[in-house]
Design a protein around this motif. Structure first.
Motif, PDB file in Angstrom:
ATOM      1  N   GLU A   1       0.962  -0.816  -0.284  1.00 16.00           N
ATOM      2  CA  GLU A   1       0.028  -0.561  -0.206  1.00 16.00           C
ATOM      3  C   GLU A   1       1.192   0.870  -0.037  1.00 16.00           C
ATOM      4  N   GLY A   2       0.058   2.706  -0.406  1.00  9.79           N
ATOM      5  CA  GLY A   2       1.176   3.682  -0.526  1.00  9.79           C
ATOM      6  C   GLY A   2       1.075   4.428  -1.325  1.00  9.79           C
ATOM      7  N   ASN A   3       1.047   5.637  -1.182  1.00 15.06           N
ATOM      8  CA  ASN A   3       0.730   6.761  -2.285  1.00 15.06           C
ATOM      9  C   ASN A   3       1.600   7.019  -3.421  1.00 15.06           C
ATOM     10  N   PRO A   4       1.776   7.321  -4.397  1.00 15.29           N
ATOM     11  CA  PRO A   4       1.903   6.766  -5.908  1.00 15.29           C
ATOM     12  C   PRO A   4       3.285   7.922  -6.273  1.00 15.29           C
ATOM     13  N   ILE A   5       3.699   8.394  -5.048  1.00 12.31           N
ATOM     14  CA  ILE A   5       4.660   9.327  -5.657  1.00 12.31           C
ATOM     15  C   ILE A   5       5.975   8.042  -6.806  1.00 12.31           C
ATOM     16  N   GLN A   6       6.677   9.117  -6.926  1.00 11.94           N
ATOM     17  CA  GLN A   6       7.675   8.121  -8.020  1.00 11.94           C
ATOM     18  C   GLN A   6       8.316   7.076  -7.308  1.00 11.94           C
ATOM     19  N   LYS A   7       8.788   7.604  -5.994  1.00 11.39           N
ATOM     20  CA  LYS A   7      10.140   6.872  -4.982  1.00 11.39           C
ATOM     21  C   LYS A   7       9.332   5.362  -4.781  1.00 11.39           C
ATOM     22  N   PHE A   8       7.138   5.559  -4.655  1.00 12.01           N
ATOM     23  CA  PHE A   8       6.698   3.904  -4.609  1.00 12.01           C
ATOM     24  C   PHE A   8       7.360   3.647  -5.632  1.00 12.01           C
ATOM     25  N   ILE A   9       6.366   4.007  -6.798  1.00 12.96           N
ATOM     26  CA  ILE A   9       5.424   3.390  -7.957  1.00 12.96           C
ATOM     27  C   ILE A   9       7.331   2.839  -8.333  1.00 12.96           C
ATOM     28  N   ASP A  10       7.809   2.759  -8.659  1.00 14.76           N
ATOM     29  CA  ASP A  10       9.443   2.562  -8.772  1.00 14.76           C
ATOM     30  C   ASP A  10      10.093   0.798  -8.049  1.00 14.76           C
ATOM     31  N   LEU A  11       9.352   0.563  -6.809  1.00 22.51           N
ATOM     32  CA  LEU A  11       9.663   0.655  -5.983  1.00 22.51           C
ATOM     33  C   LEU A  11       8.574  -1.463  -6.277  1.00 22.51           C
ATOM     34  N   VAL A  12       7.438  -0.699  -6.518  1.00 26.26           N
ATOM     35  CA  VAL A  12       6.443  -1.825  -6.318  1.00 26.26           C
ATOM     36  C   VAL A  12       6.701  -2.573  -7.854  1.00 26.26           C
ATOM     37  N   LEU A  13       6.711  -1.880  -8.779  1.00 25.68           N
ATOM     38  CA  LEU A  13       7.911  -2.449 -10.670  1.00 25.68           C
ATOM     39  C   LEU A  13       8.872  -3.130 -10.346  1.00 25.68           C
ATOM     40  N   GLU A  14       9.955  -2.718  -8.972  1.00 23.45           N
ATOM     41  CA  GLU A  14      10.894  -3.446  -8.624  1.00 23.45           C
ATOM     42  C   GLU A  14      11.039  -5.316  -8.287  1.00 23.45           C
ATOM     43  N   THR A  15       9.470  -4.964  -7.176  1.00 28.26           N
ATOM     44  CA  THR A  15       8.976  -6.073  -6.133  1.00 28.26           C
ATOM     45  C   THR A  15       8.182  -6.489  -7.094  1.00 28.26           C
ATOM     46  N   LYS A  16       7.506  -6.053  -7.363  1.00 28.15           N
ATOM     47  CA  LYS A  16       5.813  -6.836  -8.208  1.00 28.15           C
ATOM     48  C   LYS A  16       5.011  -7.539  -6.875  1.00 28.15           C
ATOM     49  N   PRO A  17       5.014  -7.031  -6.589  1.00 24.27           N
ATOM     50  CA  PRO A  17       3.789  -8.290  -5.792  1.00 24.27           C
ATOM     51  C   PRO A  17       2.230  -8.521  -6.180  1.00 24.27           C
ATOM     52  N   THR A  18       1.500  -9.014  -5.792  1.00 24.70           N
ATOM     53  CA  THR A  18       0.287  -9.614  -5.891  1.00 24.70           C
ATOM     54  C   THR A  18      -0.767  -8.694  -6.393  1.00 24.70           C
ATOM     55  N   GLN A  19      -0.154  -7.136  -5.404  1.00 24.21           N
ATOM     56  CA  GLN A  19      -1.126  -5.888  -5.430  1.00 24.21           C
ATOM     57  C   GLN A  19      -0.592  -5.035  -5.149  1.00 24.21           C
ATOM     58  N   VAL A  20      -1.532  -3.642  -5.229  1.00 21.82           N
ATOM     59  CA  VAL A  20      -0.604  -2.635  -5.021  1.00 21.82           C
ATOM     60  C   VAL A  20      -2.408  -1.892  -4.740  1.00 21.82           C
ATOM     61  N   THR A  21      -1.844  -0.854  -3.653  1.00 22.89           N
ATOM     62  CA  THR A  21      -2.772  -0.228  -3.042  1.00 22.89           C
ATOM     63  C   THR A  21      -3.380   0.728  -2.873  1.00 22.89           C
ATOM     64  N   LEU A  22      -3.454   1.622  -3.780  1.00 22.36           N
ATOM     65  CA  LEU A  22      -2.563   3.128  -3.651  1.00 22.36           C
ATOM     66  C   LEU A  22      -3.800   3.260  -2.487  1.00 22.36           C
TER      67      LEU A  22
ATOM     68  N   VAL B   1      -1.448   5.761 -13.867  1.00 19.73           N
ATOM     69  CA  VAL B   1      -0.406   4.838 -12.494  1.00 19.73           C
ATOM     70  C   VAL B   1      -0.859   3.500 -13.216  1.00 19.73           C
ATOM     71  N   ILE B   2      -1.871   3.654 -12.691  1.00 17.74           N
ATOM     72  CA  ILE B   2      -2.779   1.890 -12.929  1.00 17.74           C
ATOM     73  C   ILE B   2      -2.516   0.904 -14.140  1.00 17.74           C
ATOM     74  N   VAL B   3      -2.371   1.817 -15.075  1.00 21.25           N
ATOM     75  CA  VAL B   3      -1.514   1.072 -16.579  1.00 21.25           C
ATOM     76  C   VAL B   3      -0.131   0.502 -16.023  1.00 21.25           C
ATOM     77  N   GLU B   4       0.590   1.273 -16.270  1.00 18.68           N
ATOM     78  CA  GLU B   4       1.818   1.242 -15.249  1.00 18.68           C
ATOM     79  C   GLU B   4       2.246  -0.423 -14.602  1.00 18.68           C
ATOM     80  N   PHE B   5       1.276  -0.209 -14.027  1.00 16.68           N
ATOM     81  CA  PHE B   5       1.740  -1.571 -12.389  1.00 16.68           C
ATOM     82  C   PHE B   5       0.107  -3.315 -13.199  1.00 16.68           C
ATOM     83  N   GLN B   6      -0.362  -2.798 -13.956  1.00 20.41           N
ATOM     84  CA  GLN B   6      -1.037  -3.797 -14.739  1.00 20.41           C
ATOM     85  C   GLN B   6      -0.333  -3.939 -16.229  1.00 20.41           C
ATOM     86  N   ASN B   7       0.862  -3.340 -16.929  1.00 29.69           N
ATOM     87  CA  ASN B   7       1.265  -3.905 -17.565  1.00 29.69           C
ATOM     88  C   ASN B   7       2.287  -5.020 -17.112  1.00 29.69           C
ATOM     89  N   ALA B   8       2.339  -4.998 -15.758  1.00 34.21           N
ATOM     90  CA  ALA B   8       3.197  -5.279 -14.902  1.00 34.21           C
ATOM     91  C   ALA B   8       2.748  -6.253 -14.499  1.00 34.21           C
TER      92      ALA B   8
END
Length: 237
Positions: free
Chosen positions: A70-91, A117-124
């Motif tokens: 979970e978290g606010n999708p600032i760039q640092k958070f977005i980068d972390l999620v794309l790196e770790t690829k969890p099952t789910q991201v909650t914005l 932001v959502i498209v970027e995560f879903q594409n991953a």
């Protein structure tokens, strides 16, 4: 059955209070899964005052159920999620200095940003969820963003439960029916506890997952993790 995802932020808070690695966050996550938890949730914040960004990286190799970040999708958070690829991201629209989450998204005002932001995560290959209040316009807005799920912000329900649970649950039932009609999955979280989670679960159609942290940790101080996790699972049947 509604899945139980355990938020382990407070375990990190306790660890960080003394430095070192006691309690061991990774072992706690693994043990909670062995006790029956069906997911692990973390909410790293920019100041890393509890969960650290490195914890997210380390948990990737530990969590065997569903991993939710979970978290606010600032760039640092977005980068972390794309790196770790969890099952789910909650914005979650947290302010940097927020003690805890205190509002859902205005999905109409921020629709274009959320869509991007959502498209970027879903594409991953990451399932997306948006933290929202039980307001019909916000549910409709969430649909427009393309999110897979919403997470209903349940503080108002928890606050009103003791005085009048029937009134407290009404907006959540209405919101859940709309979400189901729109084809959006339903999660919920914030201030749910052993006292109020069963009524919420029994009242909300198609509830897929609850994320519980603070109450579960506090209850476990008295009863122990294994007893408390089992109690939640029973109430979510």
């Amino acid at each position: 059955m509604t899945k139980l995802s355990v938020n382990i932020n407070k375990v990190a808070t306790l660890r960080n209070a003394r430095g070192g690695n006691v309690p061991d966050l990774l072992k706690v996550a693994s043990d909670l899964e062995k006790m029956g938890a069906q997911g692990i949730t973390i909410h790293p914040r920019p100041d890393e005052r509890h969960i650290r960004y490195q914890d997210a990286r380390d948990l990737v190799d530990v969590v065997t159920t569903e991993f939710n970040i979970e978290g606010n999708p600032i760039q640092k958070f977005i980068d972390l999620v794309l790196e770790t690829k969890p099952t789910q991201v909650t914005l979650v629209p947290d302010a940097v200095d927020a003690i805890t989450s205190n509002a859902g998204w205005d999905t109409i005002k921020h629709k274009d940003f959320l869509k991007e932001v959502i498209v970027e995560f879903q594409n991953a290959g990451i399932r997306t969820s948006i933290f929202v209040d039980p307001v019909l316009e916000m549910i409709e807005g969430a649909k427009e963003t393309g999110a897979d799920r919403i997470e209903l912000y349940t503080e108002a329900y928890a606050d009103g439960y003791t005085e009048n649970k029937e009134e407290a649950i009404k907006p959540y039932i209405t919101a859940a029916f709309l979400a189901s009609d729109l084809g959006i999955g339903i999660n919920a979280g914030h201030d749910l506890s052993l006292d109020n989670v069963a009524y919420f679960h029994n009242s909300i159609p198609d509830l897929l997952e609850v994320s519980i942290g603070h109450a579960l940790m506090a209850e476990s101080l008295y009863l122990g993790f294994e007893t408390v996790v089992a109690s939640y699972l029973e109430k979510l049947q």
